[in-house]
Design an enzyme around this catalytic site. Structure first.
Site, PDB file in Angstrom:
ATOM      1  N   ALA A  54       0.791  -1.238   0.000  1.00 23.01           N
ATOM      2  CA  ALA A  54       0.000   0.000   0.000  1.00 23.01           C
ATOM      3  C   ALA A  54       0.825   1.293   0.000  1.00 23.01           C
ATOM      4  O   ALA A  54       0.319   2.329   0.383  1.00 23.01           O
ATOM      5  CB  ALA A  54      -0.973   0.001   1.192  1.00 23.01           C
ATOM      6  N   SER A  55       2.067   1.247  -0.411  1.00 21.61           N
ATOM      7  CA  SER A  55       2.923   2.444  -0.413  1.00 21.61           C
ATOM      8  C   SER A  55       2.978   3.064   0.976  1.00 21.61           C
ATOM      9  O   SER A  55       3.045   4.288   1.112  1.00 21.61           O
ATOM     10  CB  SER A  55       2.420   3.475  -1.431  1.00 21.61           C
ATOM     11  OG  SER A  55       2.262   2.907  -2.693  1.00 21.61           O
ATOM     12  N   ARG A  56       2.937   2.243   2.019  1.00 22.01           N
ATOM     13  CA  ARG A  56       2.918   2.778   3.377  1.00 22.01           C
ATOM     14  C   ARG A  56       4.235   2.581   4.110  1.00 22.01           C
ATOM     15  O   ARG A  56       4.430   3.122   5.184  1.00 22.01           O
ATOM     16  CB  ARG A  56       1.793   2.118   4.188  1.00 22.01           C
ATOM     17  CG  ARG A  56       2.006   0.619   4.386  1.00 22.01           C
ATOM     18  CD  ARG A  56       0.997  -0.015   5.337  1.00 22.01           C
ATOM     19  NE  ARG A  56       1.319   0.173   6.735  1.00 22.01           N
ATOM     20  CZ  ARG A  56       2.256  -0.506   7.416  1.00 22.01           C
ATOM     21  NH1 ARG A  56       2.968  -1.437   6.811  1.00 22.01           N
ATOM     22  NH2 ARG A  56       2.489  -0.268   8.689  1.00 22.01           N
ATOM     23  N   GLU A  59       3.393   2.658  -5.630  1.00 20.90           N
ATOM     24  CA  GLU A  59       2.462   2.051  -6.582  1.00 20.90           C
ATOM     25  C   GLU A  59       2.090   3.001  -7.704  1.00 20.90           C
ATOM     26  O   GLU A  59       1.822   2.579  -8.838  1.00 20.90           O
ATOM     27  CB  GLU A  59       1.162   1.672  -5.861  1.00 20.90           C
ATOM     28  CG  GLU A  59       1.352   0.671  -4.743  1.00 20.90           C
ATOM     29  CD  GLU A  59       0.115   0.618  -3.876  1.00 20.90           C
ATOM     30  OE1 GLU A  59      -0.688  -0.285  -4.079  1.00 20.90           O
ATOM     31  OE2 GLU A  59      -0.039   1.497  -3.011  1.00 20.90           O
TER      32      GLU A  59
END
Lengths: 176, 286, 809
Positions: free
Chosen positions: C536-538, C745
């Site tokens: 999640a690009s976290r 992402e």
């Protein structure tokens, strides 16, 4: 031409039909003599017999280049070469590139240009590039693209790899 | 995984031919097709006969007797040969489009033919050059015209105990050729179609071969007559397109539909003819 | 790029910390690992898309040389799943996709296991399969999971519909679309399709598991999320968390495909049955395509209403996901894509139904972009179609509708000055490709005479992490005797560059050289602190937040000890260059080295102790979405962006050449310039794969036909655009680390949209389906020519068109 034993012994002592051969290969400048069953690929030989795991299996059928090594100076997919075929040959793997802990120009350029992400294609990519630079020290972009076209990379989008190789080519002294 | 087998690397042709007489024996040259077949269980070979030490297969010559390419010659060796590039560039042009640089360092021209894929990239050039495949068996040598060598999809005419020694291309005084390939991607891929053309305008010869459009590569018949009859390049082009559409028999597969292949054939014939006969003005090219 | 002036490390192009290991081949992947006594696992897989297992005969396989364990589904009373617990470890009564594992064997070698697999005899009874999710919605369709009502799932978030094939129905309801559509001056409809595709990480899925006495388990796995593997493993087997130890060394790419849990339970069960010997399961590339999860397919449709002035006032969207046989992450993909499902536009009335539909195909999972590439392909093509209907320039049409400060998203979130500037991204790419409006039909006709035509297009994108509300990260900074630091995290760096960014943050905060920070490349649930998942690009966002907190904690500990030695209050102490000193008397100082293992006075008295900085971060303020209206706050941070493409099309072959591909992203702040560029280029090229090349092809019986690199092509070095450029907008994210937001992402999301729009510009033909391969484009050109009575070369009969309309969509 080979010493042939009647039984094909695999790790774990399973007897299978076939034959085991004793082969002598120069790997990263060092002579080594080992046994290999006929069906063992050069990739398995390097990884499972010599524990040189830099070359990876990405597909096993010569489509991805993750297992690229230099066989008598030429880039080949080690998954498509039988270990017995490498008898009396010289093989270079990524493990033999750095000397005494000193990275090669190309290895340094890969790091400095961000040419590495997950690293799984890197060993093969480096050897494809190294073989180009040894036969053509100042390649142009098109030649570089061609040289690594058999090495799939899913992370980088290739650009930083091309730049790293180009930088080494530009920085190389004549004959160097 | 590859199942176990026995491996031998004979140094004498006779030994190899004997070994190949055994049931389930296969010759190994570059291995780029064979190892994949073994891995995928498509070949049940029990005896692998490595032919890379047999002197008869190492020949490579370009001379007044034509071009001779031994069974050990890799695609990259052909692609890198300056002499071949000057004499007959379409072979190197075709070789350079096969698979990846790594595969081309192993795969041989003869192996490419022996796999007998309808899409074999080296086939169309050899068809238009009128090549012959020299096959050895214990009974002796046999020259087989390349068209007869290809029997069907992945089917060549070799019998047990036979081995391809070399490919011979007859001498040509003058002439020029073109090879073209269309794949799904620019990177390594099998041919969606490939075409080769060769012409000797002085002799009124034009040969066209189209790959991946039938069970074997299709060498167009009557292309010479068409060429000799045509009053301008456009007429030749139209005639060739019709000829090709009549003679090819492409199928729908994962790589393309038959209709797309047919369309590509017309497109690439056009492109090829324009390269073979660059000037619209000087027709007929004699 | 001015905000980074004050930083020593943040924003700089620092090279990857793991570079030396990776360029020398010494980086150890699970792929490379063997353990003493290790066995190799292989699987027998279903040859049917849907079939009942009548009988399984393993007697010959058990006797095969070297075999140590044979497992069949009926002996395994377990189910596994992340959001919906719906998957058997081996198929039991019914196999639900071609390629589903049915029997597993562990043996002394891979070859012995493979030979034994060939001796398993299974009698099958083929059953009707659901191969198209639109047909799967029909009341007459067979049920892929008749037992759906009995499954456990994450309640309050997902809404399975027992008695149907719907594993989740996400609704978004904002305003009144009916009234708005009635008021609209222009209303248009469009339908789109994305095929299932694969991640194609270069390292296939692989793991080693060992069942040890006392319900202890050791797992080494090529996975993105060690703690999620552990958590789901624990839930599956009822083994307490502390008994399960998951190690993740170097990972050869993930892209979402290695999120969650995959081969670990099966390897464990094989190990257990083999008396506790470690068992390694490695997917061949063919198995990776055919048995491991993919990105699910999507059918999307939009009804859009706009005013004459070009303001969209109503959007009705329907998303039908081809989820495959199991829910995995697919249900959350359907959820996440729907709350982004109107694009980065302010739309007052919006109504979205996102249906995740079980089918008898290999199941879908997370894939870089998490549903957004798929949804935005339709959304961004739909915008261009709408612009044409309105007689507006597509860039201008977007300008009039993009989210700006004060706007409300479709879930009711208010966009602020700090949310990010999609409008600036749009302007940047338009400028970069020299956008000067869409071509007229006359201009096109003129260009076509030349055999090659050019076109330009833009497409916008947005995405926020799709994650549960409770998602958290932790980091430890453990000082060594020489004052250097080990940074411990369970975020996995499988190529993104996260560890280097975390080290930069640690060096920045601890005021010490980055060379003295080490991030060990193995996460281990028993040794490294908790992290929910690397998805999640976290990772960089939440990981840096945790590292910053840990660094502050460590400095506090250093200062507390120094405060006693220097006899100054903590607040008067300053840290710089590995030294802690009294602010107004810098000569009163101690090096970190003197403090971090405890300070010893000359007489031998000692105080303080080993310094271990502890930091954590939990996403702030997120809410569940209302089940009926979808209203709520789902997003930690929104990253906006745009792509602009210029292409050339060969009219004879349909082949597209990408001449220029510009990308602009509002990243808030650059953490590492080199890895940011690498992420953008890598993402764009992966997006090109989705745009031009990649798709799963199935036989009419549901067999995957292109399970290998021979017929599943990903871009090579020869398939790159002639030119690519990357542009960064810096609108500070207030709660982001140094103002940064996630960006892993996003670079791939709207590449297909930009190319599809450029293709319309070039040809005047709308393409609705991906990929835009040469044959599809050629077919479009042929149809247009036949419609315009143009003659075809060689009078070619056209194949039947691939129609979108089928079944009850």
């Amino acid at each position: 031409m080979f010493d042939e034993t009647p039984q094909n012994t695999l790790p774990g002592a399973i007897k299978l039909p076939g034959a085991v051969y004793t082969i002598s290969v120069e790997v990263n400048g060092k002579a080594c003599t080992e046994e290999a069953p006929a069906q063992m690929t050069l990739l398995q030989f390097l990884r499972e017999r010599l524990f040189l795991t830099g070359a990876k299996e990405g597909c096993g059928v010569g489509e991805c280049g993750a297992c690229t090594v230099l066989l008598n100076g030429r880039a080949v997919d080690a998954c498509l070469v039988l270990a017995v075929e490498a008898d009396q040959a010289s093989v270079r793997t990524v493990e033999g590139e750095a000397r005494d802990g000193e990275l090669t120009l190309l290895q340094r350029a890969f790091i400095e240009h961000g040419a590495v992400q997950c690293g799984f294609c890197t060993s093969g990519m480096l050897l494809s590039a190294q073989s180009l630079l040894e036969s053509n020290p100042h390649p142009n972009r098109e030649e570089i693209v061609e040289a690594i076209s058999g090495n799939l990379c899913r992370c980088t989008g290739y650009v930083q790899i091309l730049e790293a190789i180009e930088a080494v080519g530009e920085g190389m002294e004549e004959g160097g | 995984m590859i199942r176990p087998f026995k491996y031998s690397k004979p140094r004498f042709l006779r030994e190899a031919l004997e070994a190949l007489e055994k049931e389930n024996a296969r010759a190994l040259a570059g291995g780029s097709d064979l190892l994949v077949e073994l891995r995928e269980g498509k070949s049940q070979a029990e005896h692998i006969v490595d032919v890379k030490a047999i002197p008869e297969l190492s020949c490579f010559s370009i001379g007044k007797d034509g071009i001779i390419i031994g069974g050990q010659l890799t695609l990259n060796e052909l692609a890198e040969s300056k002499e071949l590039g000057q004499t007959c560039p379409i072979l190197g042009d075709a070789a350079r489009t096969v698979a990846t640089p790594q595969v081309r360092n192993r795969a041989t021209l003869v192996g490419n033919l022996c796999t007998a894929s309808p899409a074999a990239d080296l086939a169309p050039p050899l068809f238009v050059l009128g090549a012959a495949v020299v096959v050895a068996s214990k009974e002796g040598e046999q020259r087989i015209p390349i068209q007869q060598f290809f029997q069907g999809p992945k089917k060549n005419c070799l019998q047990p105990g036979q081995l391809v020694l070399r490919v011979e291309i007859p001498p040509r005084s003058t002439g020029r050729g073109v090879f073209m390939k269309k794949s799904r991607v620019r990177g390594h891929d099998l041919a969606t179609i490939n075409v080769a053309g060769w012409t000797n305008p002085q002799a009124g010869i034009l040969r066209i071969c189209i790959g991946a459009c039938g069970p074997t590569p299709v060498l167009l018949t009557s292309s010479d007559e068409l060429y000799q009859r045509a009053v301008c390049r456009d007429e030749l082009l139209d005639g060739l397109a019709t000829l090709a559409q009549d003679q090819i028999a492409p199928i729908d597969d994962l790589r393309a539909s038959a209709a797309y292949r047919r369309s590509l054939v017309t497109v690439f014939l056009g492109r090829m003819v324009r390269i073979l006969f660059p000037e619209e003005g000087g027709w007929p090219h004699v | 790029m001015s905000a980074d002036q004050d930083y020593k490390y943040i924003g700089k192009g620092i090279s990857r910390l793991d570079g030396p290991e990776k360029v020398t081949g010494s980086a150890m992947f699970v792929h490379d690992m063997t353990l003493p006594g290790m066995l190799y696992g292989k699987m027998v897989k279903s040859p049917h898309a849907c079939a009942r297992i009548v009988s399984i005969d393993i007697s010959e396989a058990e006797k095969s040389p070297g075999v140590r364990a044979v497992l069949v589904g009926r002996e395994l009373p377990y189910k596994v799943g992340i959001y919906m617990i719906d998957k058997d470890i081996l198929a039991k009564e019914v196999a639900r996709y071609h390629g589903e594992p049915v029997v597993a064997i562990a043996a002394q070698s891979e070859l012995a296991a493979e030979e034994a697999c060939a001796k398993v005899k299974i009698v099958w009874e083929a059953l009707p399969a659901v191969l198209d999710p639109r047909e799967g919605l029909s009341p007459a369709a067979p049920l892929v999971h008749p037992e759906l009502a009995s499954y456990s799932y994450m309640k309050g978030v997902f809404q399975p519909q027992p008695g149907t094939n719907i594993s989740h129905h996400q609704k978004i309801r904002k305003g009144d679309v009916e009234i708005a559509l009635a008021k609209a001056d222009v209303v248009w409809e469009a339908k789109f399709y994305n095929p299932p595709v694969q991640h194609v990480a270069m390292e296939t899925h692989t793991c080693i598991a060992q069942a040890l006495p006392g319900s202890q388990v050791q797992i080494w796995t090529s996975a993105q999320s060690p703690f999620t593997v552990r958590n789901l493993f624990s839930a599956c087997f009822g083994i307490p968390h502390q008994n399960i130890r998951v190690h993740v060394p170097y990972v050869g790419g993930g892209f979402g495909g290695k999120a969650g849990i995959h081969l670990e339970p099966l390897a464990y069960l094989l190990s257990q049955k083999a008396g506790g010997r470690p068992v390694k399961l490695t997917m061949t590339r063919e198995e990776e395509f055919g048995a491991m999860p993919s990105r699910q397919g999507l059918y999307s449709q939009f009804t859009t209403g706009a005013t004459r002035e070009g303001k969209i006032i109503s959007l009705v969207a329907k998303y039908i996901w081809d989820a495959g046989a199991y829910a995995d992450y697919g249900v959350n993909v359907g959820r996440a894509a729907s709350y982004s499902g109107a694009g980065p536009y302010e739309i007052p009335n919006c109504h979205i139904d996102s249906l995740v539909v079980y089918t008898n195909k290999v199941f879908g999972t997370a894939y870089r972009g998490f549903g957004h590439l798929e949804a935005l392909w339709g959304i961004e093509r739909n915008m261009d179609i709408g612009a044409r209907r309105l007689g507006l320039d597509p860039v201008e049409f977007r300008r009039r509708n993009v989210l700006r400060p004060g706007a409300k998203t479709i879930t009711g979130e208010t966009v602020t000055e700090h949310t990010g500037r999609v409008d600036l991204c749009l302007e940047k790419v338009a400028e970069e490709i020299g956008w000067n409006g869409i071509q007229t039909e006359e201009e096109r006709a003129q260009a076509m005479a030349g055999g090659k035509v050019r076109g330009k297009g833009v497409a916008l994108l947005h995405k926020a992490p799709a994650m549960p509300v409770f998602t958290s990260s932790a980091a430890l900074l453990k000082f060594n005797e020489n004052g250097s630091v080990d940074l411990l995290t369970s975020i996995i760096d499988y190529g993104q560059g996260t560890y280097t960014a975390l080290a930069q943050a640690a060096a920045e905060e601890l005021k010490m050289p980055i060379e003295r920070i080490q991030v060990p490349w193995e996460s281990d649930t028993a040794m490294t602190p908790y992290d929910w998942q690397t998805v999640a690009s976290r990772g960089a966002f939440m990981g840096c937040k945790a590292v910053i907190a840990a660094a502050r904690d460590a400095l506090q500990q250093i200062k507390e000890t120094a405060s006693q030695v220097l006899r100054a209050p903590v607040e008067e102490l300053v840290c710089r260059d590995e030294v802690v000193f009294v602010a107004h008397r810098p000569e009163e100082c101690l090096s970190y080295r003197e403090v971090v293992m405890g300070y010893s006075y000359p007489n031998g008295n000692s105080i303080g102790g080993p310094v271990i900085g502890r930091g954590h971060y939990i996403a702030q303020g997120l809410t569940h979405l209302d089940l009926e209206t979808g209203q709520g706050l789902p997003a930690l941070d929104w990253t906006y962006g745009a792509h602009g493409a210029e292409i050339e099309v060969d009219l004879d072959t349909g082949e597209i050449t990408v001449l220029n591909l510009a990308t602009a992203l509002d990243v808030g702040q650059v953490l590492n310039a080199q890895s940011l560029r690498g992420q953008i280029i890598g993402g764009v090229v992966q997006g090109l794969g989705s745009a031009l090349l990649e798709e799963f092809r199935f036989s009419p019986q549901g067999r995957l036909l292109n399970a290998g690199f021979v017929d599943y092509k990903i871009p090579t070095s020869k398939d790159l655009p002639r030119k690519m450029s990357q542009h960064i907008i810096l609108t500070e994210q207030l709660d982001g680390p140094y103002g940064a937001r996630g960006v892993a992402e996003h670079p791939m999301i709207s590449v297909p949209g930009a190319i599809g729009n450029a293709l319309y510009d070039a040809l005047g033909i709308d393409f609705f389906e991906l990929p835009l391969n040469a044959e599809r484009v050629w077919l479009g050109i042929q149809r247009k020519r036949s419609e315009t009575q143009d003659t075809l070369p060689g009078a070619i009969k056209l194949p039947r068109a691939i129609h979108l309309d089928k079944g009850g969509a």
